[in-house]
Design an enzyme around this catalytic site. Structure first.
Site: not given
Ligand code: CAA
Length: 419
Positions: A129-130, A242, A340, A364
């Site tokens: 789950a990435g 973030a 270089g 992120e």
């Molecule tokens: N703010 C508030 N709510 C939000 C939102 C936001 N920005 N984005 C989505 N939601 C809510 C939606 O309204 C929806 O709510 P309901 O179920 O109540 O209707 C729910 O969340 C699901 O939304 P989506 O259907 O849009 O979600 P999705 O499964 O299609 O996923 C995605 C969207 C943008 C792809 C998301 O999964 C995502 O951001 N993926 C990337 C994950 C990520 O960034 N991981 C980083 C890990 S941390 C890291 O990397 C840090 C590190 O090491 C330093």
């Protein structure tokens, strides 16, 4: 960007620059080589009062915002991309508390984070789950006045160094929209251990680890916000706040590499002249500088929008992360090119910028995910722009979509229509 930044913004930026120049830059290569957490750098950041810039005064912080955070991350990343994330990841870890925690939870945990006495990290991703963050498998089951956590987390930045972990787990597998909750898990909780410690291409001074939970009992009062089912929303709101910080890390890396490339190009002589006098090098530097400046403006605007709670910050946060980190990769690669053969060598400072930059396009949210967020936003905005269709000619073709033939088709019995 004179005029855009307030006195307070500049004060934080200058304070971070002082630590970056005096403490971070001289130690950057050492900790990159050792791949160890640089506690002396964290202590210097804490002494300079930088660890709680984004935390409200009410909870022991300095009451700054995401723009202040970005300015600090930019300055630190100019000297070392690893230190940039080491610092920013505490904001990532504490944002879920800030957006979703109860007053009691914030009062309990944030003051020690604000002083730098304790570190925090963010546990969302898993092996499977990435980008599809909602598909995570870690489970949380309520048992009396505890939640019992089982499962694993992957790519946890700050893991091992951190004292507190915001951990996302499935608390109701039958629910579609309220499936996930977040938990505040303290280091040392029985059943919680650090697993594999990753050996990384870049950002080597900050640990990235697996987290393992085996019947780990977390007190019910550590369920973020006291109500289950809001975890995914809190994760997304956290990432909106973030992502400008990761963008600032990219900006700092690009700006730092550009500075090195400029001074090196002025010193390095070939064909009897400093290479900076050659138009091909000048064009490279000019393009690099233009992208850096464009990234800076977009990040500051996005960070300010987050601080002002403007609508649709998701789009701006994604745009600045996408643009600034693609810029980081391009500019640091070009900086290596300007150095270089020497640029490819580890005793020169520039190849580290390129290695540190790569991850900013991945974590992120990959830059593919950022494009998805931006495009989804555009699609929504497009629904309010339908009036523009009046200005776009609509083509018809006889027998295909002209109104008369469509009407005839609709009126015809099905056998005739298919004959
Ligand atoms: N703010 C508030 N709510 C939000 C939102 C936001 N920005 N984005 C989505 N939601 C809510 C939606 O309204 C929806 O709510 P309901 O179920 O109540 O209707 C729910 O969340 C699901 O939304 P989506 O259907 O849009 O979600 P999705 O499964 O299609 O996923 C995605 C969207 C943008 C792809 C998301 O999964 C995502 O951001 N993926 C990337 C994950 C990520 O960034 N991981 C980083 C890990 S941390 C890291 O990397 C840090 C590190 O090491 C330093």
């Amino acid at each position: 960007m004179a005029g855009f930044l307030t006195e307070q913004n500049m004060m934080w930026r200058d304070r971070a620059k002082a630590v970056a120049d005096k403490v971070v830059r001289p130690l950057a290569a050492k900790y990159d080589r050792l791949q160890e957490y640089p506690w002396e750098i964290k202590d210097a950041l804490a002494q300079a009062g930088l660890m709680g810039v984004w935390i409200p005064k009410e909870y022991g912080g300095s009451g700054g915002g995401v723009l202040d955070l970005c300015l600090c991350v930019e300055e630190l990343s100019k000297a070392c991309g690893g230190v940039g994330v080491l610092y920013a990841v505490n904001a990532l870890g504490s944002f879920p508390l800030l957006v979703g925690g109860t007053h009691a939870q914030k009062s309990r945990y944030l003051p020690a984070i604000a002083t730098g006495e304790k570190l925090i990290s963010f546990g969302l991703s898993e092996k499977f789950a990435g980008s599809d963050a909602a598909s995570l498998h870690a489970r949380a089951v309520k048992d009396g006045d505890h939640w019992v956590l089982n499962g694993e987390k992957k790519w946890n930045t700050n893991g091992g160094a951190a004292d507190l972990y915001t951990v996302f787990a499935v608390s109701d597998s039958n629910s579609k929209s309220r499936r996930i909750s977040a938990f505040l898990v303290e280091k040392g909780t029985p059943g919680f251990r650090i697993g594999k410690v990753e050996d990384k291409m870049g950002i080597r001074c900050v640990p990235v680890v697996e987290l393992h939970f085996e019947n780990c009992r977390v007190p019910a009062k550590n369920l973020l916000g006291d109500t289950p089912g809001h975890g995914f929303k809190h994760a997304m709101q956290t990432l909106d706040r973030a992502r400008p910080g990761v963008a600032a890390q990219g900006l700092g890396l690009a700006a730092g590499a550009l500075e090195f490339a400029t001074v090196y190009a002025a010193r390095r002589e070939q064909f009897g002249s400093p290479i900076i006098s050659f138009q091909m090098i000048q064009a490279m530097l000019a393009d690099m500088a233009t992208r850096v400046e464009a990234a800076r403006h977009l990040i500051y605007a996005a960070a300010k929008a987050v601080d002002e709670q403007a609508p649709n910050v998701s789009k701006l946060a994604a745009m600045c992360k996408l643009f600034a980190t693609d810029t980081a990769m391009q500019v640091t690669t070009d900086a290596v090119q300007i150095f270089g053969g020497y640029g490819y060598m580890k005793d020169y400072p520039i190849e580290k910028y390129m290695r540190d930059a790569k991850i900013t396009q991945i974590y992120e949210g990959t830059n593919q995910v950022q494009r998805l967020v931006v495009a989804r936003s555009l699609i929504k905005e497009g629904l309010n722009l339908k009036y523009l269709l009046d200005y776009i000619p609509k083509e018809t073709q006889q027998g295909v979509n002209d109104p008369d033939s469509l009407a005839r088709k609709a009126a015809a019995p099905p056998e005739t229509a298919t004959a």
